[in-house]
Design an enzyme around this catalytic site. Structure first.
Site, PDB file in Angstrom:
ATOM      1  N   GLY A 139     100.760 102.674  -2.227  1.00  0.00           N
ATOM      2  CA  GLY A 139     101.256 103.474  -3.351  1.00  0.00           C
ATOM      3  C   GLY A 139     102.541 104.220  -3.068  1.00  0.00           C
ATOM      4  N   GLU A 168      95.537 104.871   4.938  1.00  0.00           N
ATOM      5  CA  GLU A 168      94.468 104.074   5.524  1.00  0.00           C
ATOM      6  C   GLU A 168      94.626 103.963   7.036  1.00  0.00           C
ATOM      7  OE1 GLU A 168      93.269 101.584   1.605  1.00  0.00           O
ATOM      8  OE2 GLU A 168      94.487 100.507   3.054  1.00  0.00           O
ATOM      9  N   ARG A 221     109.392 106.096   7.323  1.00  0.00           N
ATOM     10  CA  ARG A 221     109.794 107.453   6.915  1.00  0.00           C
ATOM     11  C   ARG A 221     108.599 108.167   6.275  1.00  0.00           C
ATOM     12  NH1 ARG A 221     114.985 107.302   3.843  1.00  0.00           N
ATOM     13  NH2 ARG A 221     115.911 108.005   5.800  1.00  0.00           N
ATOM     14  N   ILE A 222     108.385 109.387   6.658  1.00  0.00           N
ATOM     15  CA  ILE A 222     107.315 110.190   6.063  1.00  0.00           C
ATOM     16  C   ILE A 222     107.940 111.008   4.935  1.00  0.00           C
ATOM     17  CG2 ILE A 222     105.565 111.940   6.491  1.00  0.00           C
ATOM     18  CD1 ILE A 222     105.062 109.158   7.820  1.00  0.00           C
ATOM     19  N   LEU A 223     107.558 110.693   3.703  1.00  0.00           N
ATOM     20  CA  LEU A 223     108.252 111.249   2.536  1.00  0.00           C
ATOM     21  C   LEU A 223     107.945 112.731   2.353  1.00  0.00           C
ATOM     22  CD1 LEU A 223     107.557 108.232   0.158  1.00  0.00           C
ATOM     23  CD2 LEU A 223     109.646 108.696   1.474  1.00  0.00           C
ATOM     24  N   ASN A 224     106.685 113.091   2.533  1.00  0.00           N
ATOM     25  CA  ASN A 224     106.284 114.501   2.476  1.00  0.00           C
ATOM     26  C   ASN A 224     105.321 114.758   3.630  1.00  0.00           C
ATOM     27  OD1 ASN A 224     105.361 117.063   1.987  1.00  0.00           O
ATOM     28  ND2 ASN A 224     104.562 116.637  -0.068  1.00  0.00           N
ATOM     29  N   PRO A 225     105.833 115.285   4.738  1.00  0.00           N
ATOM     30  CA  PRO A 225     104.984 115.442   5.922  1.00  0.00           C
ATOM     31  C   PRO A 225     103.732 116.273   5.651  1.00  0.00           C
ATOM     32  CG  PRO A 225     107.281 115.805   6.480  1.00  0.00           C
ATOM     33  CD  PRO A 225     107.227 115.687   4.982  1.00  0.00           C
ATOM     34  N   PHE A 250      89.269 106.111  -3.211  1.00  0.00           N
ATOM     35  CA  PHE A 250      88.991 105.424  -1.935  1.00  0.00           C
ATOM     36  C   PHE A 250      88.693 103.943  -2.156  1.00  0.00           C
ATOM     37  CE2 PHE A 250      87.191 109.806  -1.788  1.00  0.00           C
ATOM     38  CZ  PHE A 250      88.227 110.384  -1.105  1.00  0.00           C
TER      39      PHE A 250
END
Lengths: 733, 168
Positions: A512, A693, A616-620, A243
């Site tokens: 990241g 975040e 784009r959401i790489l791994n929902p 964090f």
């Protein structure tokens, strides 16, 4: 690979693996207790001794003498190293407080000694025998008394930023709003304390540690120990929460290295949990004044956000005004940040530094201003949306769907059932309220490298110093490589957190996921071309799918390319100026329903929804987890989290998890997250942005606004605890 | 001092300092590092293990107090190749992030479901005369000694509901 033009169609767009909700590839290790964290690595080096860190008992002063005789004579003790044994160690560019060395005390629990012994119990017992003579000095510990004199804070963000003429516009605005809010000091309070095992081999040191930014850690260890960076290896494959608290080198790593050198054998050190609050860093408290001038129909004509925070010498401000420069329209704008000197422990980055605290204030102010205008707070925000950078109107947002987030969220949440009159909805003993806030956090791009190996049987190995702090890096990196090379997820192995691997973006600032996977993409592009050439295929035509490669009617197994041995390719993603030409940000609509006990004032969060627009959401699956985790932290910030300052003794009193309360299971209801179907070709070849975040920014204000809607009591000083509203609750009888 | 006890079904004999906690005996002496040290004073739950069928904070218990007792740690519940159903449910529902509190959460979750089956009431049990049910609030209340700073609570609740065979 240089990324200086918006991404066109590329192999990631197949979405065969990327974009699918995917279980974490390291899940079986984490759930069975077999993922190795820093302090647990018995196998990496034999004969590990135990170090225990001693902290300063005063916040400011000069150490006259440290008596180590009792400690030295204590059973099992191998070595004692004190801060008087050496001059101040040089620190890295991101640290304000010194980590060790010298006689000056800058803050409470600053490390002043390490005791190394054969067992943990022996080291701890001996540490309690160290006697210190300190000439104490008076210090400044109260932000509220320093506000008047605090100077402007010079740093990366302009300390004073004016667009148009705020003062005139505000003075002549038909509707004006002016309020001040406070946010407290907050602790990362991650579950795994900072910990390091250090071992020397000649002049080289290896640190098995818990750190979010491997390359920075390596650089700063080298600086502190005055050895070349190539003599430092850092390894951090699993990190029990960061964090932001593990972005920068901390005392555990330095003292493990010094202790190991003094003891002549490997040493393991973990900070005790109370040291998290006073020895390491925290999110600094703020006092924020917000002024909004608007037309009677709700158009913002003037907006000002001024924030004051405190820090040690060399530390920066909590950049709480950042989002206000970008979030809402309005021709006349003023933001400023002031920084007071405080002798409390170092204020530094904690999840969404700047925006998290800034949105806590701004999004209550928007709620209050909407009410003053007689407008629905969703509509007020939509009316003041901007598609361009309000400070530089020729600069567009790469993708901005805040309005859609708010509209979709309102529909899903049943916002039309909200009674805009506060304290008007009652269910039995409970007062019910709904609150909304916008979510906003920038998307940062930074160079990130990776190495990809194609080995026997078509096994793919990705190596990068990227870290996984619970964010899901392992899995999205494996998904990226599997997509690019046309193999199944199980064919990909991922090695993270080792400074022997190429330098990545690391984990911080929600940068990241996008950058690290883009770096893997770059390395995979290189490997695809190498494979094609090896197989005699046209690299521009080769198609990678199902474990095979084909082009021009010719067809090979991917593993055929390794018949003369492993193929290894390394590359990095490097960015041009697309982040200058376009503003890259992420957006959300946060919706919260609370119930407040009409008699006792107990607040229960009943429903939460976040609608996110983040590329784009790489791994929902893991992205959703990032968001619900952030929402949970937002509930903590709204209702309970506060480091209590002892203004006479100069430290954070509630320095453990009993006194520093964070949300527990009973506090958190089922949480809903909706990701807008979106790609952002401006951000990277992955067309992704960050979410970790974004999920926090705005949540606390949505909770606060819901509490107001439930009770009619407006609390402007976080956290919203009983003492601030109980005697203002509506009459119940 | 010597302590003889059974850990994950295996008889163990250890010579430990009287100050050694059960947690450090497991992590440092037996190198069973699945049990985590978070706060080391009973506030976070990361060190939860099951001792003689009841969950405890291993950091608040000295190793020598466990003479003749049976201790089950996360390593005794399942392995990467042979997961316990609760471990599998945590993976399916993404009931973890950094993974540091996870072994404690799983030990607690298994014990909580057993406690509810055994009819042991909690603060959230509305009718003390009726058998407690594995409701969302009942499970959340009982899990509240296990802190997850990453905030996976909502997913853990779903994983537990699935194992308990109830609606989340």
């Amino acid at each position: 690979m240089k990324f200086d033009r918006p991404a066109g169609h590329n192999p990631i767009d197949q979405l065969r693996v990327v974009g699918k909700p995917t279980d974490r590839i390291e899940g079986r290790l984490k759930t069975t207790g077999t993922a190795p964290y820093a302090y647990e690595r018995h196998d990496v080096v034999p004969d590990q001794a135990y170090g225990f860190v001693v902290g300063s008992p005063v916040p400011k002063g000069h150490i006259e003498r440290i008596d180590i005789r009792g400690a030295k004579a204590s059973p099992g003790v191998i070595a004692v190293v004190t801060t008087l044994d050496m001059p101040r160690l040089e620190k890295g560019p991101m640290n304000a407080a010194y980590l060790f060395g010298g006689a000056e005390i800058q803050h409470y629990h600053q490390a002043i000694a390490i005791v190394v012994a054969n067992s943990f119990e022996q080291a701890r017992a001996a540490a309690s025998l160290i006697r210190v003579n300190i000439t104490g000095q008076s210090g400044q510990f109260d932000l509220s008394t320093q506000v008047a004199d605090a100077p402007l804070a010079h740093g990366k963000i302009p300390p004073l930023d004016r667009v148009g003429d705020f003062d005139s516009a505000f003075a002549t605005a038909p509707v004006t709003f002016d309020q001040t809010y406070t946010t407290p000091d907050q602790s990362h309070a991650m579950m795994e304390p900072h910990a390091t095992i250090a071992a020397w081999e000649g002049g080289k040191v290896t640190l098995w540690t818990s750190n979010q930014m491997i390359a920075w850690a390596r650089r700063d260890v080298a600086t502190a120990l005055k050895i070349p960076p190539e003599n430092v290896r850092v390894d951090s494959p699993y990190i029990g929460g960061g964090f932001g608290g593990k972005l920068f080198l901390r005392a555990d790593a330095v003292l493990a290295a010094l202790g190991a050198r003094a003891a002549g054998r490997p040493v393991k050190v973990a900070l005790t949990h109370p040291f998290l609050m006073n020895n390491t860093t925290h999110r600094a408290a703020t006092i924020q004044r917000i002024r909004i001038g608007a037309t009677r129909d709700g158009k913002i004509t003037a907006i000002a956000h001024e924030s004051t925070s405190g820090n040690l010498a060399g530390g920066g401000p909590e950049a709480a005004v950042s989002q206000t420069r970008l979030l809402y329209a309005g021709a006349n704008r003023l933001t400023s940040m002031r920084l007071a000197h405080l002798d409390l422990p170092e204020g530094s980055s904690m999840r969404a530094p700047g925006e998290a605290a800034g949105m806590m204030a701004l999004e209550i102010a928007m709620d209050e201003a909407a009410e003053q205008l007689g407008m629905d707070p969703v509509q007020f925000r939509i009316l003041n949306d901007t598609q361009v950078d309000p400070e530089k109107p020729d600069r567009q947002f790469s993708r901005r769907q805040l309005v859609k987030c708010l509209q979709l969220g309102a529909t899903h949440f049943g916002w039309n059932r909200r009674n805009s009159r506060p304290a008007a909805v009652r269910e039995g003993d409970w007062l019910i309220g709904m609150g909304v806030a916008a979510g906003f956090r920038n998307n940062l791009v930074t160079k990130s490298g990776a190495r990809v190996r194609l080995g026997d049987g078509g096994l793919v190995t990705v190596e990068t110093d990227m870290t996984d702090i619970g964010t899901g890096s392992y899995t999205i990196i494996a998904q990226t490589a599997a997509e690019m090379l046309g193999v199944e997820l199980g064919q990909v192995k991922v090695s993270l957190g080792d400074s022997d691997s190429p330098v990545s973006a690391g984990s911080g600032g929600q940068w990241g996921a996008n950058n690290a996977t883009a770096g893997v993409y770059a390395a995979c592009v290189k490997l695809r071309r190498t494979v094609a050439r090896k197989l005699g295929l046209d690299p521009d035509m080769a198609i990678f799918a199902g474990g095979h490669v084909q082009a021009g009617g010719r067809h090979f197994g991917l593993a055929d390319a390794t018949r003369d041995g492993e193929l290894v390719c390394e590359d990095a993603i490097e960015y041009g100026d697309l982040d200058k030409k376009y503003q890259q940000s992420t957006f959300a609509g946060h919706f919260v329903e609370v119930a407040v006990d009409a008699f006792t004032g107990e607040i229960r969060v009943r429903r939460m929804l976040a609608v996110c627009s983040a590329g784009r959401i790489l791994n929902p699956k893991s992205a959703r987890s990032q968001v619900i985790g952030a929402m949970t932290m937002g509930v903590g910030a709204a209702l309970m989290e506060e480091l209590a300052v002892d203004r006479s003794r100069g430290y954070f009193v509630n320095h453990d998890l009993a006194g520093y309360e964070v949300p527990v299971h009973a506090d958190i209801p089922h949480q809903d997250v909706i990701f807008l179907d979106e790609v952002d070709p401006i951000s990277s070849p992955m067309k992704a942005k960050g979410v970790g975040e974004l999920g926090l920014c705005g949540v606390s204000a949505a909770v606060a606004n819901a509490v107001y809607n439930a009770t009619g009591v407006r609390v402007r000083s976080y956290p919203i605890t009983l003492d601030k509203y109980l005697d203002h609750l509506p009459q119940v009888l | 001092m010597t302590v003889n006890f059974e850990v994950n079904g295996i008889a163990r004999s250890l010579t430990v300092d009287t100050r050694t906690t059960l947690l450090d005996a497991l992590r440092e002496h037996l190198q069973l590092t699945g049990t985590k040290k978070g706060c080391d004073h009973g506030q976070c739950g990361a060190c939860t293990v099951i001792a003689d069928g009841r969950r405890i904070n291993a950091c608040l218990s000295l190793a020598v107090m466990h003479e003749g007792r049976k201790v089950t740690t996360i390593e005794g519940l399942g392995t990467p190749d042979l997961l316990h159903p609760v471990q599998a449910a945590f993976i399916r529902h993404d009931g973890y992030q950094c993974g540091y509190c996870t072994p404690g959460q799983i030990c607690s979750a298994i014990a909580v479901l057993q406690e509810i089956r055994a009819g042991i009431p909690s603060h959230a049990t509305e009718d003390l005369m009726a058998r407690p049910q594995a409701t969302n609030m009942e499970m959340r209340e009982r899990m509240s000694g296990n802190i997850c700073r990453c905030g996976a609570y909502s997913n853990i609740a779903q994983a537990m509901a699935e194992v308990a065979g109830v609606k989340a």
